[in-house]
Structures are given as structure tokens and as C-alpha cells.
Write a protein that holds these residues in place. Structure first.
Motif, PDB file in Angstrom:
ATOM      1  N   MET A   1      43.948  33.443  57.070  1.00  0.00           N
ATOM      2  CA  MET A   1      43.948  32.922  55.687  1.00  0.00           C
ATOM      3  C   MET A   1      43.214  34.118  54.977  1.00  0.00           C
ATOM      4  SD  MET A   1      45.623  31.248  53.649  1.00  0.00           S
ATOM      5  CE  MET A   1      45.371  30.302  52.072  1.00  0.00           C
ATOM      6  N   THR A   2      41.983  34.396  55.545  1.00  0.00           N
ATOM      7  CA  THR A   2      41.036  35.419  55.084  1.00  0.00           C
ATOM      8  C   THR A   2      41.755  36.802  54.991  1.00  0.00           C
ATOM      9  OG1 THR A   2      39.238  34.203  56.247  1.00  0.00           O
ATOM     10  CG2 THR A   2      38.929  36.397  55.214  1.00  0.00           C
ATOM     11  N   LYS A   3      42.439  37.402  55.809  1.00  0.00           N
ATOM     12  CA  LYS A   3      43.267  38.538  55.863  1.00  0.00           C
ATOM     13  C   LYS A   3      44.090  38.704  54.495  1.00  0.00           C
ATOM     14  CE  LYS A   3      43.092  39.833  60.478  1.00  0.00           C
ATOM     15  NZ  LYS A   3      43.943  40.426  61.903  1.00  0.00           N
ATOM     16  N   LEU A   4      44.852  37.446  54.355  1.00  0.00           N
ATOM     17  CA  LEU A   4      45.703  37.424  53.174  1.00  0.00           C
ATOM     18  C   LEU A   4      44.966  37.494  52.136  1.00  0.00           C
ATOM     19  CD1 LEU A   4      48.617  37.049  51.913  1.00  0.00           C
ATOM     20  CD2 LEU A   4      48.016  34.331  52.086  1.00  0.00           C
ATOM     21  N   LEU A   5      43.874  36.945  51.761  1.00  0.00           N
ATOM     22  CA  LEU A   5      43.095  36.973  50.579  1.00  0.00           C
ATOM     23  C   LEU A   5      42.483  38.231  50.276  1.00  0.00           C
ATOM     24  CD1 LEU A   5      41.336  33.733  50.733  1.00  0.00           C
ATOM     25  CD2 LEU A   5      43.110  34.082  49.376  1.00  0.00           C
ATOM     26  N   ASN A   6      41.975  38.830  51.269  1.00  0.00           N
ATOM     27  CA  ASN A   6      41.430  40.194  51.209  1.00  0.00           C
ATOM     28  C   ASN A   6      42.624  41.279  50.859  1.00  0.00           C
ATOM     29  OD1 ASN A   6      38.980  39.483  51.818  1.00  0.00           O
ATOM     30  ND2 ASN A   6      39.137  39.877  54.173  1.00  0.00           N
ATOM     31  N   ALA A   7      43.954  41.142  51.400  1.00  0.00           N
ATOM     32  CA  ALA A   7      45.061  42.045  50.836  1.00  0.00           C
ATOM     33  C   ALA A   7      45.284  41.765  49.436  1.00  0.00           C
ATOM     34  CB  ALA A   7      46.195  41.624  51.897  1.00  0.00           C
ATOM     35  N   ILE A   8      45.418  40.431  48.883  1.00  0.00           N
ATOM     36  CA  ILE A   8      45.395  40.339  47.449  1.00  0.00           C
ATOM     37  C   ILE A   8      44.514  40.841  46.747  1.00  0.00           C
ATOM     38  CG2 ILE A   8      45.816  38.349  45.711  1.00  0.00           C
ATOM     39  CD1 ILE A   8      47.041  36.622  48.016  1.00  0.00           C
ATOM     40  N   ARG A   9      43.069  40.631  47.090  1.00  0.00           N
ATOM     41  CA  ARG A   9      41.926  41.441  46.492  1.00  0.00           C
ATOM     42  C   ARG A   9      42.169  42.866  46.283  1.00  0.00           C
ATOM     43  NH1 ARG A   9      38.108  37.760  49.560  1.00  0.00           N
ATOM     44  NH2 ARG A   9      38.004  35.931  48.332  1.00  0.00           N
ATOM     45  N   ARG A  10      42.757  43.518  47.239  1.00  0.00           N
ATOM     46  CA  ARG A  10      42.710  44.992  47.587  1.00  0.00           C
ATOM     47  C   ARG A  10      44.124  45.265  46.370  1.00  0.00           C
ATOM     48  NH1 ARG A  10      42.206  44.427  52.892  1.00  0.00           N
ATOM     49  NH2 ARG A  10      44.534  44.661  53.119  1.00  0.00           N
ATOM     50  N   THR A  11      44.964  44.469  46.502  1.00  0.00           N
ATOM     51  CA  THR A  11      46.032  44.900  45.552  1.00  0.00           C
ATOM     52  C   THR A  11      45.863  44.825  44.118  1.00  0.00           C
ATOM     53  OG1 THR A  11      47.763  44.094  47.436  1.00  0.00           O
ATOM     54  CG2 THR A  11      48.613  44.144  44.864  1.00  0.00           C
ATOM     55  N   PHE A  12      45.210  43.300  43.576  1.00  0.00           N
ATOM     56  CA  PHE A  12      44.967  43.178  42.542  1.00  0.00           C
ATOM     57  C   PHE A  12      43.212  43.502  42.153  1.00  0.00           C
ATOM     58  CE2 PHE A  12      48.528  40.644  43.480  1.00  0.00           C
ATOM     59  CZ  PHE A  12      49.326  41.149  42.428  1.00  0.00           C
ATOM     60  N   GLY A  13      42.691  44.397  42.601  1.00  0.00           N
ATOM     61  CA  GLY A  13      41.242  44.835  42.619  1.00  0.00           C
ATOM     62  C   GLY A  13      40.913  44.723  41.135  1.00  0.00           C
ATOM     63  N   ASP A  14      39.590  45.244  40.986  1.00  0.00           N
ATOM     64  CA  ASP A  14      38.849  45.282  39.841  1.00  0.00           C
ATOM     65  C   ASP A  14      39.228  46.362  38.918  1.00  0.00           C
ATOM     66  OD1 ASP A  14      37.201  43.178  40.675  1.00  0.00           O
ATOM     67  OD2 ASP A  14      35.661  44.575  41.700  1.00  0.00           O
ATOM     68  N   ALA A  15      39.592  47.586  39.491  1.00  0.00           N
ATOM     69  CA  ALA A  15      40.052  48.638  38.954  1.00  0.00           C
ATOM     70  C   ALA A  15      41.462  48.771  38.429  1.00  0.00           C
ATOM     71  CB  ALA A  15      39.548  49.887  39.163  1.00  0.00           C
ATOM     72  N   PRO A  16      41.990  48.695  37.379  1.00  0.00           N
ATOM     73  CA  PRO A  16      43.543  48.724  37.273  1.00  0.00           C
ATOM     74  C   PRO A  16      44.111  50.198  37.767  1.00  0.00           C
ATOM     75  CG  PRO A  16      42.425  48.930  35.157  1.00  0.00           C
ATOM     76  CD  PRO A  16      41.421  48.680  35.947  1.00  0.00           C
ATOM     77  N   TYR A  17      45.359  50.377  38.094  1.00  0.00           N
ATOM     78  CA  TYR A  17      45.854  51.498  38.394  1.00  0.00           C
ATOM     79  C   TYR A  17      45.900  52.298  37.313  1.00  0.00           C
ATOM     80  CZ  TYR A  17      49.155  54.977  39.948  1.00  0.00           C
ATOM     81  OH  TYR A  17      49.752  56.265  39.989  1.00  0.00           O
ATOM     82  N   SER A  18      45.672  53.732  37.185  1.00  0.00           N
ATOM     83  CA  SER A  18      45.958  54.758  36.100  1.00  0.00           C
ATOM     84  C   SER A  18      46.676  55.803  36.547  1.00  0.00           C
ATOM     85  CB  SER A  18      44.738  55.075  35.245  1.00  0.00           C
ATOM     86  OG  SER A  18      43.683  55.715  36.221  1.00  0.00           O
ATOM     87  N   GLU A  19      47.427  56.338  35.983  1.00  0.00           N
ATOM     88  CA  GLU A  19      48.267  57.532  36.349  1.00  0.00           C
ATOM     89  C   GLU A  19      47.348  58.751  36.228  1.00  0.00           C
ATOM     90  OE1 GLU A  19      51.583  58.209  37.119  1.00  0.00           O
ATOM     91  OE2 GLU A  19      52.044  55.972  37.099  1.00  0.00           O
TER      92      GLU A  19
END
Length: 48
Positions: A1-19
Motif C-alpha cells: 500500500m505504501t508503494k501505491l501511495l508513493n507512486a500517487i505522490r510522485r504523479t501528483f507531486g507538489d510542482a505542476p508539470y510545465s512545458e
């Protein structure tokens, strides 16, 4: 479960994606420069 939460945090992290900002290279003719969106591009850029 921890691996899933870490993957979600990496995907929706603090910095939004910018081109990366586009830049231009010499195209096949002088009137049509080539647009490049690659951030770490090492080819010479055209200057405006």
C-alpha cells in the motif's frame, strides 16, 4: 500500500508539470525554422 501511495505522490507531486519553452533551429530553408520543444537540446539555437 505504501508503494501505491508513493507512486500517487510522485504523479501528483507538489510542482505542476510545465512545458519546456520552445526554441528554434535552422530548418531546411531560411524561411522555415525548425521548432524544438526538447528542454535539454544541445543543437545550436537560432537567436531572434
Amino acid at each position: 500500500m505504501t508503494k501505491l501511495l508513493n507512486a500517487i505522490r510522485r504523479t501528483f507531486g507538489d510542482a505542476p508539470y510545465s512545458e519546456p519553452t520552445p526554441h528554434f533551429h535552422q530548418g531546411t530553408s531560411d524561411s522555415f525554422p525548425e521548432v524544438c520543444f526538447e528542454g535539454g537540446c544541445s543543437r545550436p539555437h537560432l537567436h531572434a
